[in-house]
Design a protein around this motif. Sequence first.
Motif, PDB file in Angstrom:
ATOM      1  N   LEU A  70       0.811  -1.221   0.000  1.00  0.00           N
ATOM      2  CA  LEU A  70       0.000   0.000   0.000  1.00  0.00           C
ATOM      3  C   LEU A  70       0.847   1.276   0.000  1.00  0.00           C
ATOM      4  O   LEU A  70       0.560   2.213  -0.731  1.00  0.00           O
ATOM      5  CB  LEU A  70      -0.926   0.008   1.216  1.00  0.00           C
ATOM      6  CG  LEU A  70      -2.054  -1.011   1.198  1.00  0.00           C
ATOM      7  CD1 LEU A  70      -2.756  -1.046   2.549  1.00  0.00           C
ATOM      8  CD2 LEU A  70      -3.041  -0.699   0.097  1.00  0.00           C
ATOM      9  N   ILE A  71       1.862   1.319   0.814  1.00  0.00           N
ATOM     10  CA  ILE A  71       2.646   2.549   0.975  1.00  0.00           C
ATOM     11  C   ILE A  71       3.679   2.726  -0.127  1.00  0.00           C
ATOM     12  O   ILE A  71       3.872   3.815  -0.646  1.00  0.00           O
ATOM     13  CB  ILE A  71       3.325   2.573   2.363  1.00  0.00           C
ATOM     14  CG1 ILE A  71       2.262   2.626   3.457  1.00  0.00           C
ATOM     15  CG2 ILE A  71       4.270   3.766   2.482  1.00  0.00           C
ATOM     16  CD1 ILE A  71       2.793   2.394   4.843  1.00  0.00           C
ATOM     17  N   HIS A  72       4.340   1.632  -0.517  1.00  0.00           N
ATOM     18  CA  HIS A  72       5.458   1.734  -1.452  1.00  0.00           C
ATOM     19  C   HIS A  72       5.153   1.194  -2.842  1.00  0.00           C
ATOM     20  O   HIS A  72       6.004   1.256  -3.726  1.00  0.00           O
ATOM     21  CB  HIS A  72       6.679   1.015  -0.878  1.00  0.00           C
ATOM     22  CG  HIS A  72       7.036   1.469   0.493  1.00  0.00           C
ATOM     23  ND1 HIS A  72       7.586   2.698   0.751  1.00  0.00           N
ATOM     24  CD2 HIS A  72       6.901   0.865   1.694  1.00  0.00           C
ATOM     25  CE1 HIS A  72       7.783   2.827   2.055  1.00  0.00           C
ATOM     26  NE2 HIS A  72       7.379   1.732   2.648  1.00  0.00           N
ATOM     27  N   ASN A  73       3.961   0.609  -3.016  1.00  0.00           N
ATOM     28  CA  ASN A  73       3.532   0.070  -4.309  1.00  0.00           C
ATOM     29  C   ASN A  73       4.486  -1.002  -4.848  1.00  0.00           C
ATOM     30  O   ASN A  73       4.773  -1.065  -6.034  1.00  0.00           O
ATOM     31  CB  ASN A  73       3.336   1.195  -5.340  1.00  0.00           C
ATOM     32  CG  ASN A  73       2.472   0.751  -6.495  1.00  0.00           C
ATOM     33  OD1 ASN A  73       1.644  -0.144  -6.355  1.00  0.00           O
ATOM     34  ND2 ASN A  73       2.674   1.352  -7.646  1.00  0.00           N
ATOM     35  N   ILE A  74       4.975  -1.850  -3.955  1.00  0.00           N
ATOM     36  CA  ILE A  74       5.831  -2.968  -4.344  1.00  0.00           C
ATOM     37  C   ILE A  74       5.044  -4.244  -4.060  1.00  0.00           C
ATOM     38  O   ILE A  74       4.611  -4.471  -2.937  1.00  0.00           O
ATOM     39  CB  ILE A  74       7.168  -2.938  -3.588  1.00  0.00           C
ATOM     40  CG1 ILE A  74       7.935  -1.692  -4.008  1.00  0.00           C
ATOM     41  CG2 ILE A  74       7.968  -4.204  -3.839  1.00  0.00           C
ATOM     42  CD1 ILE A  74       9.206  -1.455  -3.259  1.00  0.00           C
ATOM     43  N   HIS A  75       4.866  -5.059  -5.081  1.00  0.00           N
ATOM     44  CA  HIS A  75       3.973  -6.201  -4.973  1.00  0.00           C
ATOM     45  C   HIS A  75       4.680  -7.552  -4.916  1.00  0.00           C
ATOM     46  O   HIS A  75       4.100  -8.526  -4.470  1.00  0.00           O
ATOM     47  CB  HIS A  75       2.977  -6.195  -6.139  1.00  0.00           C
ATOM     48  CG  HIS A  75       2.133  -4.967  -6.153  1.00  0.00           C
ATOM     49  ND1 HIS A  75       0.972  -4.855  -5.435  1.00  0.00           N
ATOM     50  CD2 HIS A  75       2.289  -3.777  -6.776  1.00  0.00           C
ATOM     51  CE1 HIS A  75       0.434  -3.667  -5.612  1.00  0.00           C
ATOM     52  NE2 HIS A  75       1.215  -2.987  -6.430  1.00  0.00           N
ATOM     53  N   LYS A  76       5.898  -7.636  -5.416  1.00  0.00           N
ATOM     54  CA  LYS A  76       6.587  -8.926  -5.454  1.00  0.00           C
ATOM     55  C   LYS A  76       7.915  -8.852  -4.706  1.00  0.00           C
ATOM     56  O   LYS A  76       8.596  -7.838  -4.722  1.00  0.00           O
ATOM     57  CB  LYS A  76       6.859  -9.340  -6.896  1.00  0.00           C
ATOM     58  CG  LYS A  76       5.608  -9.672  -7.674  1.00  0.00           C
ATOM     59  CD  LYS A  76       5.958 -10.160  -9.046  1.00  0.00           C
ATOM     60  CE  LYS A  76       4.695 -10.517  -9.802  1.00  0.00           C
ATOM     61  NZ  LYS A  76       4.984 -10.994 -11.133  1.00  0.00           N
ATOM     62  N   LEU A  77       8.261  -9.967  -4.093  1.00  0.00           N
ATOM     63  CA  LEU A  77       9.537 -10.106  -3.394  1.00  0.00           C
ATOM     64  C   LEU A  77       9.821  -8.917  -2.484  1.00  0.00           C
ATOM     65  O   LEU A  77      10.858  -8.271  -2.535  1.00  0.00           O
ATOM     66  CB  LEU A  77      10.673 -10.310  -4.394  1.00  0.00           C
ATOM     67  CG  LEU A  77      10.577 -11.603  -5.188  1.00  0.00           C
ATOM     68  CD1 LEU A  77      11.543 -11.598  -6.338  1.00  0.00           C
ATOM     69  CD2 LEU A  77      10.824 -12.796  -4.291  1.00  0.00           C
ATOM     70  N   GLN A  78       8.865  -8.672  -1.613  1.00  0.00           N
ATOM     71  CA  GLN A  78       8.959  -7.525  -0.721  1.00  0.00           C
ATOM     72  C   GLN A  78       9.905  -7.776   0.447  1.00  0.00           C
ATOM     73  O   GLN A  78       9.903  -8.855   1.021  1.00  0.00           O
ATOM     74  CB  GLN A  78       7.572  -7.203  -0.161  1.00  0.00           C
ATOM     75  CG  GLN A  78       6.547  -6.936  -1.206  1.00  0.00           C
ATOM     76  CD  GLN A  78       5.156  -7.290  -0.730  1.00  0.00           C
ATOM     77  OE1 GLN A  78       4.954  -8.335  -0.132  1.00  0.00           O
ATOM     78  NE2 GLN A  78       4.209  -6.416  -0.998  1.00  0.00           N
ATOM     79  N   PRO A  79      10.661  -6.767   0.810  1.00  0.00           N
ATOM     80  CA  PRO A  79      11.442  -6.847   2.047  1.00  0.00           C
ATOM     81  C   PRO A  79      10.493  -6.886   3.247  1.00  0.00           C
ATOM     82  O   PRO A  79       9.384  -6.356   3.180  1.00  0.00           O
ATOM     83  CB  PRO A  79      12.244  -5.550   2.051  1.00  0.00           C
ATOM     84  CG  PRO A  79      12.218  -5.069   0.648  1.00  0.00           C
ATOM     85  CD  PRO A  79      10.942  -5.556   0.060  1.00  0.00           C
ATOM     86  N   ILE A  80      10.928  -7.521   4.307  1.00  0.00           N
ATOM     87  CA  ILE A  80      10.116  -7.622   5.510  1.00  0.00           C
ATOM     88  C   ILE A  80      10.814  -6.823   6.609  1.00  0.00           C
ATOM     89  O   ILE A  80      11.879  -7.206   7.090  1.00  0.00           O
ATOM     90  CB  ILE A  80       9.940  -9.088   5.938  1.00  0.00           C
ATOM     91  CG1 ILE A  80       9.280  -9.869   4.811  1.00  0.00           C
ATOM     92  CG2 ILE A  80       9.127  -9.178   7.222  1.00  0.00           C
ATOM     93  CD1 ILE A  80       9.399 -11.355   4.939  1.00  0.00           C
TER      94      ILE A  80
END
Length: 162
Positions: A64-74
């Motif tokens: 939602l905040i960064h618009n990154i959908h795949k292989l996201q950092p946790i």
Amino acid sequence: MLTVPELTPQVLYIEPVVHPEYLCRAVHTDGVIYCRKTSERWIDETLVYFYSSSIKVRRQNVKLIHNIHKLQPIIIDEKYQFVFFPLESCKYKNPFFVNLRQLIDFKLVDGKLIIIFIDGREVETDFDYQFSRKQYEKTLFILDRTVKHQNALRKYYSDREG
């Protein structure tokens, strides 16, 4: 009784293992811990128990905040720059994770990716150099924006109260 998590900021990386009893292991600056769960499940249980959150919630925030959908950092704990980011996609939810706090750099030697950690350790892998570099930069970007966003929220609420 005080409980200490197995996954701490001193973890260098979490990698899947081929073993009859264990699915992954966390390599720390001072040792190795094996786990019967997948790497994502292990991270999720740590988040739930020690941070009252979950991997699903952390991923939704990144989406939602960064618009990154795949292989996201946790992001485990932004205060201590404790962030795991994956270097591969794994349908079994057991990818190789690197701890941003412990990472110095990547280098390419004879077609192999070498991961260099702050304790001087170098780990040779078969991961793609460009992809790993991109994941690293994405993780830095997300951590930076998360910290700035939280600081802005703190300032906003402190200004409203004062």
